[in-house]
Each structure stands twice: as structure tokens, then as C-alpha cells.
Motif scaffolding. Structure first.
Motif, short mmCIF file in Angstrom:
data_model
loop_
_atom_site.label_atom_id
_atom_site.label_comp_id
_atom_site.label_asym_id
_atom_site.label_seq_id
_atom_site.Cartn_x
_atom_site.Cartn_y
_atom_site.Cartn_z
N SER A 154 0.81 -1.22 0.00
CA SER A 154 0.00 0.00 0.00
C SER A 154 0.84 1.27 0.00
O SER A 154 0.37 2.33 -0.42
CB SER A 154 -0.94 0.00 1.20
OG SER A 154 -1.80 -1.13 1.16
N SER A 213 -4.10 3.67 -0.79
CA SER A 213 -5.32 3.06 -0.25
C SER A 213 -6.47 3.04 -1.26
O SER A 213 -7.43 2.29 -1.11
CB SER A 213 -5.76 3.79 1.01
OG SER A 213 -6.08 5.15 0.72
N ILE A 267 -6.00 -0.96 6.24
CA ILE A 267 -4.57 -1.11 5.92
C ILE A 267 -3.79 -0.96 7.22
O ILE A 267 -4.00 -0.01 7.97
CB ILE A 267 -4.14 -0.05 4.90
CG1 ILE A 267 -4.93 -0.22 3.60
CG2 ILE A 267 -2.65 -0.12 4.64
CD1 ILE A 267 -4.86 0.97 2.68
N GLU A 283 -10.18 2.02 5.61
CA GLU A 283 -9.56 2.84 6.64
C GLU A 283 -8.06 2.56 6.66
O GLU A 283 -7.62 1.45 6.36
CB GLU A 283 -10.17 2.55 8.01
CG GLU A 283 -11.62 2.97 8.12
CD GLU A 283 -12.19 2.75 9.50
OE1 GLU A 283 -12.89 3.65 10.00
OE2 GLU A 283 -11.95 1.68 10.09
N ASN A 284 -7.30 3.56 7.02
CA ASN A 284 -5.85 3.47 6.97
C ASN A 284 -5.28 3.60 8.37
O ASN A 284 -5.17 4.69 8.91
CB ASN A 284 -5.28 4.55 6.05
CG ASN A 284 -3.77 4.48 5.93
OD1 ASN A 284 -3.15 3.49 6.33
ND2 ASN A 284 -3.17 5.54 5.40
N VAL A 338 -1.05 5.16 8.79
CA VAL A 338 -0.97 6.52 8.25
C VAL A 338 0.46 7.05 8.23
O VAL A 338 0.76 8.00 7.50
CB VAL A 338 -1.87 7.49 9.06
CG1 VAL A 338 -3.33 7.17 8.84
CG2 VAL A 338 -1.52 7.43 10.55
N VAL A 345 1.42 5.19 4.58
CA VAL A 345 0.53 5.00 3.44
C VAL A 345 -0.34 6.23 3.21
O VAL A 345 -0.91 6.79 4.16
CB VAL A 345 -0.37 3.76 3.64
CG1 VAL A 345 -1.42 3.65 2.54
CG2 VAL A 345 0.48 2.48 3.69
N THR A 346 -0.45 6.64 1.94
CA THR A 346 -1.34 7.73 1.55
C THR A 346 -2.40 7.19 0.60
O THR A 346 -2.35 6.03 0.18
CB THR A 346 -0.56 8.85 0.85
OG1 THR A 346 0.02 8.32 -0.37
CG2 THR A 346 0.55 9.38 1.75
N GLU A 347 -3.35 8.01 0.26
CA GLU A 347 -4.42 7.57 -0.63
C GLU A 347 -3.90 7.20 -2.01
O GLU A 347 -4.29 6.19 -2.60
CB GLU A 347 -5.50 8.65 -0.76
CG GLU A 347 -6.68 8.22 -1.63
CD GLU A 347 -7.76 9.28 -1.76
OE1 GLU A 347 -8.81 8.99 -2.37
OE2 GLU A 347 -7.55 10.41 -1.25
#
Length: 377
Positions: A205, A210, A226, A253-254, A257, A260-262
């Protein structure tokens, strides 16, 4: 080191576990699949099953690149080294995975083939530069995490004009495999593998972001969280999944953080898109032929494609008849359901791929003594 010790604190782990026990509804069951083998390893290493209520079950998915590579691709790598007289460069774990008749790259090396263990694809390129009179092939495997480095060495080989270097590409894509699992009869129709949600891969990821998982939440109504690979990451992800299930939500949901970014790593994704394209289908051990789940080298870089440079004979090799790796990779069975587990199949003498890599379910199960305790699912 920052972000290591903080995520292994026992007091905090017990606190999160207490929250899980408090929020789990006693009249229902929860089944979550950790796709990535790194999570499977963490779950066993840190004894997470012992912190969970009995009605929270972790299902081990196909998330180990070594585990999911099918026998015919291993046979092809052995053929490259033995019949085509190349220097074959491979990561260490792949050298021990049995192909047809339980022959591995390690055994082929013992028989005289020039097979060398490397720590990176850059090592393989260096070997090609040092041996201009020999053909050097890098045995490339892995999910999206290891694909950008392979793309980079192919790009470098072209710029440097290294004509004796090529790549046997076996890079595969995580989202396609998740789709296949969710579409399988065991999950969708028969209910043999009840899945209430996924713990999404960590390192994968960081590359793809995400966003690709939103499809699974929307189309299949399966929540995805994630998570990082530390024990507190995993416990927090389980708590987040339980809350989504209890509230009737299916969202991405992450938890991870800090990494991982979008959208993920745009530069790495652009590099991969330059060098690779999707195959119409690719075989996974345990999942069979999965549409658009593997990568191949694009035409402008075809000179570095080992499958085009060398004529490889098709292999019909299959797993050992008694080996349950295919079913374990689909989440249908656990390692202790295999008759060979811990007997004819051990990390020192693996019969199936799941016992080779430390991230394989069988190896993790065996290494941390779970076969001697209560099953985690």
C-alpha cells in the motif's frame, strides 16, 4: 528506533485487546483475512491469537510472493539455469521452493547449475556487468512492493547497453488476487470461508496507496483496514474492523498513516507503468489463472525479457498430491489440516511453498509452535 518499540509495547497491546473483548458481540462471529504474509508472521510471532476472543478468527490469505508462485514458473527458472546455461540470480527464499519432483533451484545449484543468491535486483545487474561473456537472468518475483526496483534495473540496463542481462518476470498484483478470493465459490456461494473484512497489505500500500481497495468495500461490502506489521498495528486494525462490522459499515480505513497515503508513490507507479504492462492472465498457486494479475515487460524493453530471449518448454508440474498449500493459500484450510505439516514437511525439508518463506503460513505456524497450541484459524 522510532516507530518500532512504540508499536511493540505489551501494556498498550493488552489495552487494545481489552477494547476488542469489550466491543465484540458474543452472539456473532468475526472472520478477517490478513492478505499479507508479513501480517501472518506478526500474528504468530507476537501471540495475537491468544489475545483475541474465540469468536474472532484470523484467516491466512495468499500474501507471500514465494508461496503463490506456481510450480511451472519454478520449473522454468530451473530450466533457464540448467538447459540454457545462464547465470540465474534469485532471492534466497525462492531457491528452496520445490518445483516438479521436489527439485528446487538449490538442488539444481548443487548439481552444477550457476545459480546465485542476491539481495537485490541491482546485484544481478552488477553480476551481468562483471560477466559480459555470460547471459545473466534475474528471477523477479513479488507484489507491487518489489516491482519498482525491477523496473529501475531494466531501465538502467537499457541506458547502459548491458546486452547480456534479462529478467524472468513474475511480478503479481494484489487487488486482482483479492477479487478472485471474493469471487470464489468458497466465499461467495458456499460460505466455507466466511470473510467479514480484510487487513490490507502494508508495504504494497505504500506503493499503490489506499484508493485501489475502495472497490472491494463498495462492490463486495467488505471493510478493509490497511495496517503496519507491528503487533499494535495488527491489533488496532482488528479493532477497527470489528467496529465497522458492528456498525454495518464497509469502508477503507488506513491504520498505517505513518507510511501509506491515498494515492501511494506516484513516482514508483509511473516507473512501473513505463516498463511493465498487464498480462491477460497469470497462474497463482492455490488460485489458478487470475485475470490481469501479473505483469510482463513492455515491447520497448522486450530485449530484457527472458521469456522472449530464451525458448522455455511448457511445464505441467503440479504440487505434491498430499500438500495442502493451495487450500491454505485460499483460506480454506489451516497448516495443521495438512497431513505433511511438521512431519514430512518442515522448514528444513519443505514439501510446499508455504513452509519456505518466513511469511508463509506454514512456516510461521511451525516456527512459533502454533501446531502445538490452540488453532488461530
Amino acid at each position: 528506533m522510532k516507530y518500532v518499540d512504540e508499536y511493540r509495547d505489551g501494556k498498550t497491546a493488552r489495552h487494545i485487546a481489552a477494547k476488542i473483548r469489550a466491543e465484540v458481540k458474543p452472539d456473532r462471529s468475526y472472520a478477517f483475512m490478513e492478505f499479507c504474509g508479513g501480517h501472518t508472521h506478526a500474528i504468530f510471532r507476537y501471540g495475537i491469537p491468544d489475545l483475541l476472543p474465540d469468536n474472532v478468527r484470523m484467516i491466512h490469505g495468499p500474501g507471500c510472493p514465494v508461496c503463490v508462485l506456481p510450480v511451472p514458473r519454478i520449473d522454468a527458472a530451473i530450466e533457464l539455469a540448467v538447459d540454457h546455461d545462464v547465470i540465474l540470480c534469485s532471492y534466497g527464499d525462492m531457491m528452496r521452493v520445490p518445483g516438479s519432483n521436489r527439485r528446487s533451484l538449490l538442488k539444481a545449484k548443487a548439481d552444477g547449475a550457476d545459480i546465485r543468491m542476491v539481495y537485490s535486483c541491482a546485484d544481478a545487474l552488477a553480476i551481468a556487468r562483471d560477466n559480459p561473456q555470460r547471459q545473466v537472468v534475474f528471477f523477479a518475483i513479488g507484489f507491487e512492493t518489489t516491482t519498482p526496483p525491477t523496473a529501475l534495473v531494466i531501465q538502467q540496463a537499457k541506458k547502459l547497453g548491458i546486452a547480456n542481462f534479462s529478467v524472468f518476470c513474475n511480478h503479481v498484483l494484489t487487488p486482482s488476487a483479492i477479487s478472485t478470493i471474493l469471487e470464489s465459490p468458497e466465499v461467495r456461494d458456499m460460505g466455507v470461508v466466511p470473510l467479514n473484512g480484510f487487513i490490507g497489505p502494508a508495504h504494497v500500500s505504500t506503493v499503490i496507496g489506499s484508493q485501489p481497495y475502495e472497490y472491494f468495500a463498495e462492490e463486495y461490502q467488505k471493510p478493509v483496514v490497511i495496517a503496519g506489521f507491528e503487533p499494535l498495528d495488527v491489533l488496532q486494525a482488528i479493532l477497527m474492523l470489528i467496529r465497522q462490522v458492528n456498525e454495518g459499515r464497509a469502508e477503507v480505513e488506513n491504520e498505517f498513516v505513518r507510511a501509506v497515503t491515498e494515492q501511494g508513490n506516484r513516482k514508483a507507479k509511473a516507473l512501473v507503468a513505463e516498463i511493465f504492462e498487464m498480462r491477460p492472465e497469470f497462474e497463482w498457486r492455490g488460485l489458478g489463472l487470475v485475470p490481469y494479475s501479473g505483469l510482463r515487460i513492455k515491447a520497448p524493453y522486450a530485449e530484457f525479457d527472458a521469456e522472449k530471449r530464451f525458448a522455455l518448454a511448457p511445464s505441467l508440474g503440479r504440487d505434491h498430491k498430499a500438500c495442502e498449500c493451495p487450500a491454505i493459500l485460499r483460506g480454506i484450510k489451516t497448516p495443521k489440516d495438512c497431513k505433511l505439516f511438521g512431519k514430512g514437511c518442515t522448514p528444513e525439508n519443505p514439501v510446499g511453498s508455504c513452509m519456505v518463506s518466513s511469511e508463509g503460513a506454514c512456516a510461521a505456524y511451525y516456527s512459533y509452535g502454533r501446531h502445538q497450541q490452540r488453532s488461530a484459524g
